[in-house]
Design an enzyme around this catalytic site. Sequence first.
Site, PDB file in Angstrom:
ATOM      1  N   ASP A 213       0.810  -1.219   0.000  1.00 27.94           N
ATOM      2  CA  ASP A 213       0.000   0.000   0.000  1.00 27.94           C
ATOM      3  C   ASP A 213       0.841   1.266   0.000  1.00 27.94           C
ATOM      4  O   ASP A 213       0.314   2.361  -0.155  1.00 27.94           O
ATOM      5  CB  ASP A 213      -0.938   0.002   1.218  1.00 27.94           C
ATOM      6  CG  ASP A 213      -2.009   1.071   1.128  1.00 27.94           C
ATOM      7  OD1 ASP A 213      -2.507   1.323   0.021  1.00 27.94           O
ATOM      8  OD2 ASP A 213      -2.354   1.667   2.168  1.00 27.94           O
ATOM      9  N   SER A 234      -7.535   5.376   0.153  1.00 29.33           N
ATOM     10  CA  SER A 234      -7.861   4.098  -0.471  1.00 29.33           C
ATOM     11  C   SER A 234      -9.318   3.730  -0.218  1.00 29.33           C
ATOM     12  O   SER A 234      -9.851   3.952   0.866  1.00 29.33           O
ATOM     13  CB  SER A 234      -6.968   2.985   0.092  1.00 29.33           C
ATOM     14  OG  SER A 234      -5.608   3.300  -0.065  1.00 29.33           O
ATOM     15  N   GLN A 284      -5.839  -1.707  -6.528  1.00 27.99           N
ATOM     16  CA  GLN A 284      -6.442  -0.801  -5.557  1.00 27.99           C
ATOM     17  C   GLN A 284      -7.151   0.332  -6.284  1.00 27.99           C
ATOM     18  O   GLN A 284      -6.693   0.802  -7.326  1.00 27.99           O
ATOM     19  CB  GLN A 284      -5.383  -0.203  -4.629  1.00 27.99           C
ATOM     20  CG  GLN A 284      -5.931   0.686  -3.532  1.00 27.99           C
ATOM     21  CD  GLN A 284      -4.841   1.244  -2.631  1.00 27.99           C
ATOM     22  OE1 GLN A 284      -4.445   2.392  -2.773  1.00 27.99           O
ATOM     23  NE2 GLN A 284      -4.354   0.427  -1.704  1.00 27.99           N
TER      24      GLN A 284
END
Length: 299
Positions: A213, A234, A284
């Site tokens: 991430d 996110s 993502q």
Amino acid sequence: GDLRSVLITSVLNLERLEVDLFRGRHHWVPATQRLFGGQIVGQALVAAAHAVSRDEQVHSLHCYFVRTGDPKVPVLYEVERTRTGKSFSVRSVKAIQHGKPIFICQASFQLSQGSPVQHQFTMPTVPPPEELLTQDELIQKYLQNPNVAERYRKQLTKIQAQDVPIEIKPVNPPDIFGSEPQEPKQLFWVRARGYIGETDMKVHCCVAAYISDYAFLGTALLPHRQYRIKFMVSLDHSMWFHVPFRADHWMLYECESPWAGGCRGLVQGRLWRRDGVLAVTCAQEGVIRVEQTPEQSKL
């Protein structure tokens, strides 16, 4: 050396409160001052892994960030044993703060099975990590530029002061002082700081979830560098684990953003082992809001 990785000893180390109930504490606040999404994903996977046998290994996870995490309080992880089958098992995890879910995740685990059906993409050809500067070294280089505006110097100094538990070596570092659009692609060599060693593969998968991430969504901003970011967070995060790997060894993180629009951006990533084997695939989507007026040069 043998210095134990802080990702194992602290960041991803959960306290068991009850069967399938765990507490995780916060250890690193990025510049946004929000709870780092990679830590939530990594800790949720740690919790899920406690609810399966040692022989089962995670092969995929799918997550949604539903509320902003509060870095000032611990996170509770509640695991549900959704299904336990002969080959595959599914575990659902809910992360809770202030009595409300901030994150939900489903992880699927599989017993090892062989198959003649195998293929993969080809790893990009890039310089080895030994030939590249770390992100810390690049920031130090930028700070030596006397023409950098003071507010950007403060931002760089703040980033430099963060005790990030991963090492990063950008292959083609972007010109952080310019605003020219760039192709929405990035390549990093990444690894956990410290030593993890040969252990249950689920441990390395949890560390990779944390690493995945970091700087991921920023790939979608590269063609739009003339705008100042108002808000970026996110929305969801998915990972597929293909083969064994060591998260404390250098891996190439290949990131690209095929689409952005509607205040959202989509990013896809691949983690390659140094021997050219594709180890992990990620995806993502996140919210991206910017100032409508393009900002001026940073110099």
